[in-house]
Design a protein around this motif. Structure first.
Motif, PDB file in Angstrom:
ATOM      1  N   SER A  92     -62.144  20.313 -24.788  1.00 23.21           N
ATOM      2  CA  SER A  92     -62.868  21.180 -23.500  1.00 23.21           C
ATOM      3  C   SER A  92     -61.629  22.042 -22.697  1.00 23.21           C
ATOM      4  CB  SER A  92     -63.161  19.887 -22.570  1.00 23.21           C
ATOM      5  OG  SER A  92     -64.057  19.382 -23.211  1.00 23.21           O
ATOM      6  N   CYS A  93     -60.424  21.381 -22.659  1.00 27.54           N
ATOM      7  CA  CYS A  93     -59.550  22.192 -22.048  1.00 27.54           C
ATOM      8  C   CYS A  93     -59.182  23.585 -22.561  1.00 27.54           C
ATOM      9  CB  CYS A  93     -57.919  21.540 -22.020  1.00 27.54           C
ATOM     10  SG  CYS A  93     -58.161  19.864 -21.016  1.00 27.54           S
ATOM     11  N   ALA A  94     -58.766  23.638 -23.910  1.00 30.96           N
ATOM     12  CA  ALA A  94     -58.832  24.852 -24.560  1.00 30.96           C
ATOM     13  C   ALA A  94     -60.033  25.715 -24.540  1.00 30.96           C
ATOM     14  CB  ALA A  94     -58.522  24.588 -26.083  1.00 30.96           C
ATOM     15  N   CYS A  95     -61.310  25.039 -24.389  1.00 22.45           N
ATOM     16  CA  CYS A  95     -62.467  26.047 -24.311  1.00 22.45           C
ATOM     17  C   CYS A  95     -62.583  26.389 -22.771  1.00 22.45           C
ATOM     18  CB  CYS A  95     -63.544  25.103 -24.478  1.00 22.45           C
ATOM     19  SG  CYS A  95     -63.831  24.561 -26.408  1.00 22.45           S
ATOM     20  N   SER A  96     -62.377  25.864 -21.884  1.00 24.25           N
ATOM     21  CA  SER A  96     -62.699  26.287 -20.385  1.00 24.25           C
ATOM     22  C   SER A  96     -61.810  25.799 -19.260  1.00 24.25           C
ATOM     23  CB  SER A  96     -64.232  25.678 -20.082  1.00 24.25           C
ATOM     24  OG  SER A  96     -63.965  24.345 -20.126  1.00 24.25           O
ATOM     25  N   GLY A  97     -60.802  24.928 -19.646  1.00 19.42           N
ATOM     26  CA  GLY A  97     -59.712  24.386 -18.674  1.00 19.42           C
ATOM     27  C   GLY A  97     -59.929  23.134 -18.214  1.00 19.42           C
ATOM     28  N   GLY A  98     -61.419  22.873 -18.607  1.00 20.17           N
ATOM     29  CA  GLY A  98     -61.742  21.042 -18.390  1.00 20.17           C
ATOM     30  C   GLY A  98     -61.416  20.671 -17.149  1.00 20.17           C
ATOM     31  N   VAL A  99     -60.832  19.564 -17.100  1.00 21.48           N
ATOM     32  CA  VAL A  99     -60.476  18.752 -15.803  1.00 21.48           C
ATOM     33  C   VAL A  99     -59.377  19.556 -14.919  1.00 21.48           C
ATOM     34  CG1 VAL A  99     -58.920  17.208 -16.611  1.00 21.48           C
ATOM     35  CG2 VAL A  99     -60.196  16.402 -14.982  1.00 21.48           C
ATOM     36  N   PHE A 100     -58.757  20.244 -15.633  1.00 27.97           N
ATOM     37  CA  PHE A 100     -57.474  20.997 -15.022  1.00 27.97           C
ATOM     38  C   PHE A 100     -58.020  22.520 -14.444  1.00 27.97           C
ATOM     39  CE2 PHE A 100     -55.952  18.607 -18.318  1.00 27.97           C
ATOM     40  CZ  PHE A 100     -55.251  17.338 -17.818  1.00 27.97           C
ATOM     41  N   GLY A 108     -57.006  28.097 -17.625  1.00 30.85           N
ATOM     42  CA  GLY A 108     -58.360  27.907 -17.880  1.00 30.85           C
ATOM     43  C   GLY A 108     -58.784  28.300 -19.140  1.00 30.85           C
ATOM     44  N   GLY A 109     -58.374  27.894 -20.312  1.00 31.41           N
ATOM     45  CA  GLY A 109     -59.041  28.153 -21.647  1.00 31.41           C
ATOM     46  C   GLY A 109     -57.876  29.110 -22.340  1.00 31.41           C
ATOM     47  N   VAL A 110     -58.126  29.148 -23.778  1.00 29.86           N
ATOM     48  CA  VAL A 110     -57.112  29.759 -24.466  1.00 29.86           C
ATOM     49  C   VAL A 110     -57.443  31.152 -24.588  1.00 29.86           C
ATOM     50  CG1 VAL A 110     -56.239  30.061 -26.869  1.00 29.86           C
ATOM     51  CG2 VAL A 110     -56.473  27.671 -25.834  1.00 29.86           C
ATOM     52  N   ASP A 111     -59.124  31.558 -24.444  1.00 25.14           N
ATOM     53  CA  ASP A 111     -59.338  32.849 -24.478  1.00 25.14           C
ATOM     54  C   ASP A 111     -58.927  33.501 -23.181  1.00 25.14           C
ATOM     55  OD1 ASP A 111     -60.786  31.497 -22.548  1.00 25.14           O
ATOM     56  OD2 ASP A 111     -62.826  31.727 -23.474  1.00 25.14           O
ATOM     57  N   GLN A 112     -58.117  33.240 -22.224  1.00 26.86           N
ATOM     58  CA  GLN A 112     -57.694  33.885 -21.091  1.00 26.86           C
ATOM     59  C   GLN A 112     -56.497  34.612 -21.649  1.00 26.86           C
ATOM     60  OE1 GLN A 112     -59.023  33.923 -17.822  1.00 26.86           O
ATOM     61  NE2 GLN A 112     -60.849  32.980 -18.928  1.00 26.86           N
ATOM     62  N   ALA A 113     -55.793  34.004 -22.634  1.00 31.88           N
ATOM     63  CA  ALA A 113     -54.611  34.650 -23.068  1.00 31.88           C
ATOM     64  C   ALA A 113     -54.754  35.350 -24.418  1.00 31.88           C
ATOM     65  CB  ALA A 113     -53.513  33.453 -23.497  1.00 31.88           C
TER      66      ALA A 113
END
Lengths: 170, 406
Positions: A92-100, A108-113
């Motif tokens: 979930s974290c890598a998808c959207s940032g999840g709880v963080f 917030g998500g790997v797709d930001q980078a």
């Protein structure tokens, strides 16, 4: 498409080398990736092999919500990979940032980078979910690269199953 | 007659090797600068901080129940540890006593987690010394305890068993049978791995006398957990300052602190393997002596103003949660000290004087967990200048940052 190109594409789908990068994850997804590679589920039967260097890899498995500190390293490592390259965001974290999500140090998500090909949600995803995600990615890749199984798997005839059953029982 | 009677002394040049943040040895990002002279490591410097996610800051904006799930995600390997220790801290701040049965189930989850974490470490240690067969074997048997945890809590990694005032799931009689059966299998397999770790030369020759941490240094550098106990330092919160059902476990007199006086990586490995067998016995004792009663006590969401410190022995060592409450349903300040933070100091000492080829196993021997440990230090990425900021400046800046976002 030339014969050699076809052969290379077939090799790419049949034996993708994966590379694992922790972009600020809590370890939960990382151990589940290793668990998926271990004897019970054994991702290696699909030809998937874990390698230690981005230069050898076709697919990068990313876990974690990408902290500010790791962002330039993640981008540099992505650039080091050879084409064609694919990124799978696991968890979930890598998808959207999840709880963080919303923290001052998290993108917030790997797709930001970097661009991402596939997402596997879950906190953490079960090894079976990771295996399924990897299988789906291979399916999409074989479509993209124009590789399809020429011969469809034939159903086994009734008489044959009986003879197999007998052989097993004997 | 040539000049050969003057002996030439070749001094190997000093080379600094940067390793990381991405490296094949560990699964987490950390950067090590090893200065080597030939094959010997003469200095080691460790740079971490790639996993800093500002968990303590996020927690200040969430309610205690929400923070419980955030605490779990500090570390995916010791998730029950942080979850349970925070629940313990909040209960202490609210001054409520939780039911006995809840204490036993909480302790059971903790001990099962210790089994899974130690088998995981054992597999990684086998992998670091190049003994991949045993790595695969131990991870196969780790799935047994993962299944037990899944049947107990419903999830493989983030269990979410604890809540403020007790636990969320009960142990039924049929589940008890399943757990006992699984524990029997685990004990048998762990005895096999203990023999592999001690008598198999492939492993033993790589860890015997490697990464020595003398008792005196371990004490002065504040080593905790198996790293300290492998150097004969009796630090174990479960026996020194027990909470929850550990009080009963200690009073039963059947369990003892596992210590080793070997002071090297082998000592730490033995402590972990023997401790796993102890943990299996503890789980069995807890299941046999499980008291009847409710599993949850109602706690009001607003916690009275208080200041508490909760301790627990995580698989890697002592974990401390410091909590300040202010009468609202959100924490005023929450501070976590994870065991890797304490073991970090002694690690640079153990690396010095060792061979470069032994560096991975020495690093792995403290079972580092960066996601628990990473703290904030402002470093300019361009020229690598380090800037330390006092708390009030940092707080003013962060408030300004949050205001600019809304």
């Amino acid at each position: 498409m030339g014969f050699l190109r076809k052969l290379i594409n077939r090799a790419r789908v049949k034996s993708p080398y994966v590379f694992h990068f922790n972009s600020g994850s809590c370890n939960g997804c990382d151990i589940e990736i290793i668990a998926a590679l271990m004897p019970r589920l054994d991702l290696e039967r699909f030809g998937i092999k874990l390698v230690g260097s981005p230069r050898h890899a076709d697919v990068m498995l990313c876990t974690g919500p990408v902290t500010e500190q790791i962002k330039p390293r993640l981008q540099r490592i992505y650039e080091q990979m050879a084409e064609p390259k694919f990124v799978v965001a696991i968890g979930s974290c890598a998808c959207s940032g999840g709880v963080f999500r919303g923290s001052y140090n998290v993108l917030g998500g790997v797709d930001q980078a970097i661009p991402v090909t596939a997402y596997i949600p879950g906190c953490p995803p079960k090894p079976s979910a990771i295996t399924y995600g990897a299988y789906k990615l291979l399916e999409v890749l074989s479509e993209q690269l124009g590789i399809s199984e020429d011969v469809a798997a034939e159903p086994v005839a009734e008489e044959q199953t009986e003879s197999i059953k007998e052989a097993v029982e004997a | 007659m040539t000049e050969s009677d003057e002996p030439r002394i070749v001094i190997p040049p000093r080379v600094t090797i940067p390793i990381g943040p991405q490296h094949p040895a560990l699964k987490e990002p950390g950067m090590f600068k090893l200065t080597v002279e030939g094959e010997r490591i003469i200095d080691a410097e460790v740079n971490i901080g790639y996993n800093h996610r500002s968990i303590e800051k996020i927690a200040e904006g969430r309610t205690f129940l929400q923070v419980l799930y955030l605490a779990e995600r500090i570390c995916g390997i010791c998730s029950a540890t942080h979850n349970g220790t925070l629940a313990q801290a909040v209960e202490a701040a609210a001054e409520v006593e939780i039911p006995e049965r809840a204490k036993f189930i909480r302790t059971l989850t903790w001990e099962l987690e210790r089994i899974h974490s130690h088998i995981l470490w054992l597999g990684v240690a086998f992998h670091e010394v190049g003994f991949d067969t045993a790595f695969m074997y131990s991870w196969r048997d780790r799935e047994v305890v993962m299944d037990l945890l899944e049947t107990l809590s419903g999830n493989r990694v983030n269990y979410a068993m604890n809540t403020i005032g007790g636990v969320r799931r009960d142990v039924t009689d049929s589940l008890k049978e399943t757990l006992l059966k699984g524990l029997d299998k685990l004990e048998e397999r762990m005895k096999y791995y203990r023999d592999v770790a001690i008598y198999e030369k492939t492993f033993w020759n790589r860890v015997d006398g490697v990464g020595v941490l003398p008792n005196k240094i371990a004490k002065s550098h504040g080593a905790v957990g198996p790293t300290g106990r492998g150097s004969n330092v009796p630090t174990d919160v479960r026996f020194n300052d027990p909470t929850q059902a550990y009080v009963h476990l200690r009073d039963s007199g059947e369990f003892e602190m596992v210590l080793s006086d070997r002071e090297d990586v082998a000592g730490r490995a033995i402590v972990r393997v023997v401790e796993t067998i102890e943990a299996v016995r503890m789980c069995r004792w807890l299941l046999h002596n499980l008291p009847d009663g409710p599993i949850r006590e109602r706690v009001r969401p607003r916690i009275q103003p208080n200041e508490v410190l909760a301790r627990y022995e995580a698989p890697r060592g002592e974990v401390i949660h410091y909590l300040v409450t202010n009468g609202s349903d959100k924490p005023e300040r929450w501070k976590v000290r994870a065991p890797t933070h304490a073991n970090w100091v002694s690690m640079a000492y153990t690396l010095r004087g060792g061979y470069l080829a032994d560096a991975p196993i020495i690093l792995a021997a403290i079972d580092p967990c960066f996601s628990c440990t990473d703290r904030v230090v402002l470093v300019d990425a361009e020229d690598e200048t380090i800037q330390l900021k006092p708390l009030d400046v940092l707080r003013a800046e962060s408030n300004k940052w949050y205001e600019s976002r809304t």
